[in-house]
Design a protein around this motif. Structure first.
Motif, short mmCIF file in Angstrom:
data_model
loop_
_atom_site.label_atom_id
_atom_site.label_comp_id
_atom_site.label_asym_id
_atom_site.label_seq_id
_atom_site.Cartn_x
_atom_site.Cartn_y
_atom_site.Cartn_z
N ILE A 1 29.49 54.60 41.38
CA ILE A 1 31.13 54.21 41.80
C ILE A 1 31.79 53.44 40.33
CG2 ILE A 1 30.72 53.97 44.07
CD1 ILE A 1 31.32 51.02 43.81
N LEU A 2 33.27 53.66 40.52
CA LEU A 2 33.84 53.06 39.34
C LEU A 2 34.62 51.67 39.78
CD1 LEU A 2 34.92 52.56 36.41
CD2 LEU A 2 36.80 54.48 37.32
N LEU A 3 34.47 50.41 39.42
CA LEU A 3 35.01 49.29 39.86
C LEU A 3 36.23 49.15 38.85
CD1 LEU A 3 35.34 46.72 41.55
CD2 LEU A 3 33.36 45.66 40.26
N ILE A 4 37.43 48.99 39.38
CA ILE A 4 38.45 48.83 38.65
C ILE A 4 39.08 47.34 38.83
CG2 ILE A 4 40.69 49.58 37.61
CD1 ILE A 4 39.69 52.27 38.98
N GLU A 5 38.68 46.16 38.28
CA GLU A 5 38.88 44.95 38.69
C GLU A 5 39.14 44.13 37.18
OE1 GLU A 5 39.80 41.54 39.94
OE2 GLU A 5 39.45 43.00 41.76
N ASP A 6 40.18 43.36 37.05
CA ASP A 6 40.31 42.37 35.97
C ASP A 6 39.82 40.98 35.96
OD1 ASP A 6 42.50 42.16 37.83
OD2 ASP A 6 43.57 41.39 36.18
N ASP B 1 37.18 38.84 35.86
CA ASP B 1 35.66 39.04 35.38
C ASP B 1 34.57 38.36 36.36
OD1 ASP B 1 36.41 40.09 32.92
OD2 ASP B 1 36.64 38.18 31.80
N ARG B 2 34.82 37.19 36.89
CA ARG B 2 33.69 36.36 37.86
C ARG B 2 33.50 37.54 38.81
NH1 ARG B 2 30.72 32.67 39.50
NH2 ARG B 2 31.01 31.46 41.31
N LEU B 3 34.85 37.69 39.52
CA LEU B 3 34.75 38.87 40.68
C LEU B 3 34.14 40.20 40.38
CD1 LEU B 3 35.25 39.19 43.79
CD2 LEU B 3 37.72 39.88 43.12
N ALA B 4 34.32 40.63 39.35
CA ALA B 4 33.84 42.02 38.87
C ALA B 4 32.27 41.74 38.76
CB ALA B 4 34.52 42.54 37.59
N HIS B 5 31.75 40.83 38.17
CA HIS B 5 30.50 40.58 38.00
C HIS B 5 29.76 40.42 39.24
CE1 HIS B 5 26.56 38.97 36.23
NE2 HIS B 5 26.78 37.88 37.10
N ILE C 1 23.57 50.88 44.18
CA ILE C 1 24.56 51.70 43.85
C ILE C 1 24.80 51.36 42.08
CG2 ILE C 1 27.05 51.90 44.04
CD1 ILE C 1 26.47 50.92 46.99
N ALA C 2 24.83 52.37 41.39
CA ALA C 2 25.22 52.22 40.01
C ALA C 2 26.75 52.01 40.10
CB ALA C 2 24.77 53.72 39.13
N VAL C 3 27.28 51.15 38.92
CA VAL C 3 28.42 50.69 38.94
C VAL C 3 28.79 50.70 37.58
CG1 VAL C 3 30.22 48.88 39.30
CG2 VAL C 3 28.00 49.14 40.98
N ASP C 4 29.99 51.30 37.10
CA ASP C 4 30.88 51.05 35.95
C ASP C 4 32.07 50.24 36.27
OD1 ASP C 4 29.00 52.78 34.63
OD2 ASP C 4 30.25 54.57 34.83
N VAL C 5 32.48 49.23 35.34
CA VAL C 5 33.50 48.33 35.53
C VAL C 5 34.33 48.41 34.38
CG1 VAL C 5 34.07 45.80 35.81
CG2 VAL C 5 31.80 46.84 36.58
N VAL C 6 35.54 48.56 34.81
CA VAL C 6 36.65 48.57 33.76
C VAL C 6 37.85 47.67 34.57
CG1 VAL C 6 36.40 50.98 33.04
CG2 VAL C 6 37.91 50.52 34.83
N ASP C 7 38.77 47.21 33.45
CA ASP C 7 39.69 46.15 33.90
C ASP C 7 41.23 46.53 33.63
OD1 ASP C 7 39.61 46.02 31.16
OD2 ASP C 7 39.23 43.89 31.07
N ARG C 8 41.29 47.66 33.21
CA ARG C 8 42.68 48.45 32.99
C ARG C 8 42.85 49.85 33.49
NH1 ARG C 8 44.87 44.99 29.71
NH2 ARG C 8 46.59 46.10 28.81
N MET D 1 30.87 41.46 42.24
CA MET D 1 30.71 42.82 43.01
C MET D 1 29.78 43.83 42.49
SD MET D 1 34.85 43.34 43.57
CE MET D 1 34.50 45.12 44.40
N CYS D 2 29.58 43.73 41.16
CA CYS D 2 28.67 44.66 40.50
C CYS D 2 27.18 44.28 40.79
CB CYS D 2 29.05 44.53 38.79
SG CYS D 2 27.83 45.88 37.91
N LYS D 3 27.02 43.02 40.70
CA LYS D 3 25.66 42.41 41.11
C LYS D 3 25.31 42.77 42.53
CE LYS D 3 22.95 38.02 41.41
NZ LYS D 3 22.92 36.85 40.91
N GLY D 4 26.11 42.74 43.49
CA GLY D 4 26.01 42.87 44.82
C GLY D 4 25.92 44.67 45.07
N LEU D 5 26.50 45.14 44.38
CA LEU D 5 26.27 46.79 44.35
C LEU D 5 25.27 47.38 44.00
CD1 LEU D 5 30.14 47.54 43.96
CD2 LEU D 5 29.07 48.09 46.01
#
Length: 124
Positions: free
Chosen positions: A4-9, A11-15, A26-33, A17-21
């Motif tokens: 999945i793609l996580l679009i979240e700016d 940083d702490r929340l994105a980290h 679940i493989a996660v790619d994270v972008v912030d824009r 969420m990524c850790k939980g997923l």
């Protein structure tokens, strides 16, 4: 493995969420824009998106509308602090498959993408 793609700016929340997923398999790619999200969906066939609304370069719903107008039907969960009824309706009308206000339980997000009902990565 699902991706999945996580679009979240935030940083702490994105980290977190990524850790939980990732912990749920679940493989996660994270972008912030939005521009980075658009580039990512052009290159990778994601099974789902988790999208924040308040991004540095605009409202995530504008990105979602652009996706839908381009014919991309990847399931999308809008995850945002905007929790008023009109905000939720606006998100669903923009093409979101589900709309979850912050704060949320990480178990709820993981369940959406690991349950038997989500084999095709659609939000339940």
């Amino acid at each position: 493995m699902s991706r999945i793609l996580l679009i979240e700016d935030h940083d702490r929340l994105a980290h977190l969420m990524c850790k939980g997923l990732v912990g749920a398999g679940i493989a996660v790619d994270v972008v912030d824009r939005i521009d980075s999200a658009w580039a990512a969906v052009q290159q990778i066939p994601y099974q789902a998106l988790v999208l924040d609304r308040g991004l540095p370069d605009g409202d995530g719903l504008l990105f979602l509308k652009k996706l839908r107008n381009a014919g991309l039907s990847v399931p999308c969960l809008v995850l945002t602090a905007r929790d008023a009824l009109h905000d939720r309706l606006e998100g669903l009308e923009a093409g979101a498959d589900d709309y979850l206000p912050k704060p949320f339980a990480m178990d709820e997000i993981c369940l959406l993408y690991t349950s038997d009902a989500a084999d095709d990565m659609q939000c339940v």
